[in-house]
Write a protein that holds these residues in place. Structure first.
Motif, PDB file in Angstrom:
ATOM      1  N   ASP A   1       3.659   3.975   5.530  1.00  0.00           N
ATOM      2  CA  ASP A   1       2.264   3.871   5.089  1.00  0.00           C
ATOM      3  C   ASP A   1       1.789   2.422   5.122  1.00  0.00           C
ATOM      4  O   ASP A   1       0.651   2.145   5.532  1.00  0.00           O
ATOM      5  CB  ASP A   1       2.125   4.441   3.677  1.00  0.00           C
TER       6      ASP A   1
ATOM      7  N   ALA B   1       1.094   1.333   8.667  1.00  0.00           N
ATOM      8  CA  ALA B   1      -0.177   1.872   9.152  1.00  0.00           C
ATOM      9  C   ALA B   1      -1.343   1.031   8.634  1.00  0.00           C
ATOM     10  O   ALA B   1      -2.299   0.744   9.372  1.00  0.00           O
ATOM     11  CB  ALA B   1      -0.326   3.328   8.712  1.00  0.00           C
TER      12      ALA B   1
ATOM     13  N   LYS C   1      -1.518  -2.200  10.600  1.00  0.00           N
ATOM     14  CA  LYS C   1      -2.157  -2.063  11.909  1.00  0.00           C
ATOM     15  C   LYS C   1      -3.682  -2.036  11.782  1.00  0.00           C
ATOM     16  O   LYS C   1      -4.403  -2.645  12.578  1.00  0.00           O
ATOM     17  CB  LYS C   1      -1.665  -0.791  12.603  1.00  0.00           C
TER      18      LYS C   1
END
Length: 479
Positions: free
Chosen positions: A463, A466, A469
């Motif tokens: 998580d 992510a 990113k």
């Protein structure tokens, strides 16, 4: 006996080994980086000679060096060391983490020949765009440039009087035909250069020359000491840990961060921004992902807090799930997988509860996220990771290695106490060149411990990665 000289960004290290490859002695001397403008990173080649003299003086003061038979060289890659026709240095060396030549890099990368022949994206940190920058911005220097050398090869010129390089380092210039392991006339001509401006090439495990008498006499060395071709810093580190066969890999936490995997064939994938370079031994290549700021990020945070890195990392305890605070380690742009010279770092998600320890964890996690970006890019090329050994100064942090193992979902091996980095790899190459015989370098060092991924924290790291990113995309818009 054999000596490895490793020219690093922050210092030079010398390692003395015997015929059984046991470390007898070592010495180091610091180096400084000059940053005269934002995005610039330079060193004076004369400082390299001063530092190399200091470490050799230290070895000679404690050991009789008359039995030394070979010396291997390693060094930070991509540096543009410009010499005139009399081998005088024309300007400070433009280093690997200098991003001033981003426009020139984009210009060269738009020429399809560069990716097709070199097998790589033309990154701003590579040598070719820097030389093009000099041509565009310092025409008086360009007019006098007769030779372009990489940093370790300038040390070789001082040691032997010969301008020689080898394929693992030359692959990072953007002028090498990486598949054939030779200079490309097409790529050189695109930058207004020819083979006359380049050093000759030998393999990293082959002789490149012998010591000049006046240098040998400084430390009681035989004049017949063979200087090996050597290797770029990461290829030499791979020799140090025995990563020379497909599937053998290491993660390096040095000034930069590296994921390195040996390959037994040339398989470029420039569209991924993964580096495909020659290895330091013949008929072998490697795939590599590189981030520009690994321990450099921790050292930045150390200066910010006024506490040394060992203190910051030494009290973190057991691995925790990533918190709200997020660090983006783009202090000077980024390479793999973004090829982004403009993006800059950030420390976000701060709250009243954010203390020094939370900031330290965020820095380690941010570098870990960047390495995971590299791992995913390497996986996309089909690169194998049968094993992953941790090297570099940052590998002393068990917390950091646990974060990396968990985020990448790959066990990380920690070698037994000892030096298994580029200096040892350089010394091994010196042994190979001097002996003229093959030695077993494919055996990894004895492993003291293996850090397995923590399954309980795997989802939390997924998580957080992510979110990392998404934050990169937002930062790109702001840069």
């Amino acid at each position: 006996m054999y000596i490895g000289l490793d020219l690093g960004t922050s210092g030079i290290k010398a390692l003395l080994i015997d015929d059984a490859q046991r470390v007898i002695d070592e010495a180091s001397a610091p180096l400084e980086v000059q940053r005269p403008n934002p995005g610039w990173s330079e060193q004076r080649p004369s400082d390299w000679i001063t530092a190399a003299t200091a470490v050799m003086d230290a070895l000679a003061s404690r050991n009789t060096l008359s039995a030394v038979q070979g010396i291997g060289l390693s060094g930070h890659m991509h540096g543009a060391t410009l010499l005139d026709a009399s081998d005088n240095v024309l300007r400070p060396c433009i280093l690997w983490n200098d991003t001033r030549a981003h426009a020139e890099a984009a210009e060269l990368d738009a020429n399809a020949d560069f990716r097709a022949i070199s097998g790589n994206v033309v990154f701003p940190g590579f040598t070719a765009p820097k030389v093009l920058w000099v041509r565009n911005n310092e025409p008086e220097i360009w007019e006098r440039t007769a030779k372009v050398l990489l940093p370790k090869d300038y040390l070789r010129l001082w040691l032997t009087g010969d301008a020689v390089s080898e394929p693992s380092d030359a692959a990072g210039t953007s002028w090498l035909d990486t598949g054939t392991r030779n200079w490309s006339d097409v790529l050189l001509a695109a930058c207004g250069l020819s083979r006359q401006n380049m050093p000759t090439l030998v393999e990293g495990s082959a002789p490149s020359g012998t010591l000049r008498r006046e240098v040998a006499d400084l430390w009681g060395l035989p004049a017949a000491v063979v200087i090996a071709g050597g290797g770029g810093d990461n290829a030499a580190s791979a020799i140090g840990v025995g990563a020379v066969k497909a599937g053998q890999a290491f993660v390096s936490l040095g000034t930069s961060g590296v994921l390195f995997a040996a390959t037994d064939s040339y398989s470029p994938a420039p569209e991924t921004s993964v580096h495909t370079f020659c290895h330091a031994v013949p008929n072998t290549w490697h795939q590599m992902g590189v981030i520009l700021s690994a321990t450099d990020s921790l050292n930045w945070y150390s200066r910010l807090t006024g506490q040394d890195a060992a203190t910051l990392t030494g009290t973190l305890g057991a691995l925790q799930a990533p918190g709200r605070t997020l660090f983006m380690p783009y202090l000077g742009g980024e390479r793999t997988p973004h090829n982004d010279a403009a993006v800059r770092g950030a420390l976000i998600g701060l709250e009243h509860a954010t203390d020094t320890a939370a900031g330290t964890r965020a820095v380690l996690e941010g570098v870990t996220h960047a390495l995971r970006d590299n791992y995913e890019a390497l996986q996309a090329t089909g690169t194998r990771f049968d094993s992953l050994i941790a090297v570099g100064g940052g590998s002393r942090s068990e917390y950091w290695l646990r974060a990396i193992a968990t985020s990448l979902n790959v066990p990380v091996d920690i070698p037994e106490a000892g030096d298994f980095g580029a200096a040892l790899g350089a010394a091994r190459l010196g042994l190979m060149a001097a002996s003229g015989a093959g030695i077993d370098i494919a055996t990894p060092p004895k492993i003291a411990a293996t850090i397995d991924p923590d399954p309980a924290l795997r989802r939390a790291f997924d998580d957080a990665h992510a979110r990392y990113k998404e934050t990169y995309r937002a930062l790109r818009e702001l840069s």
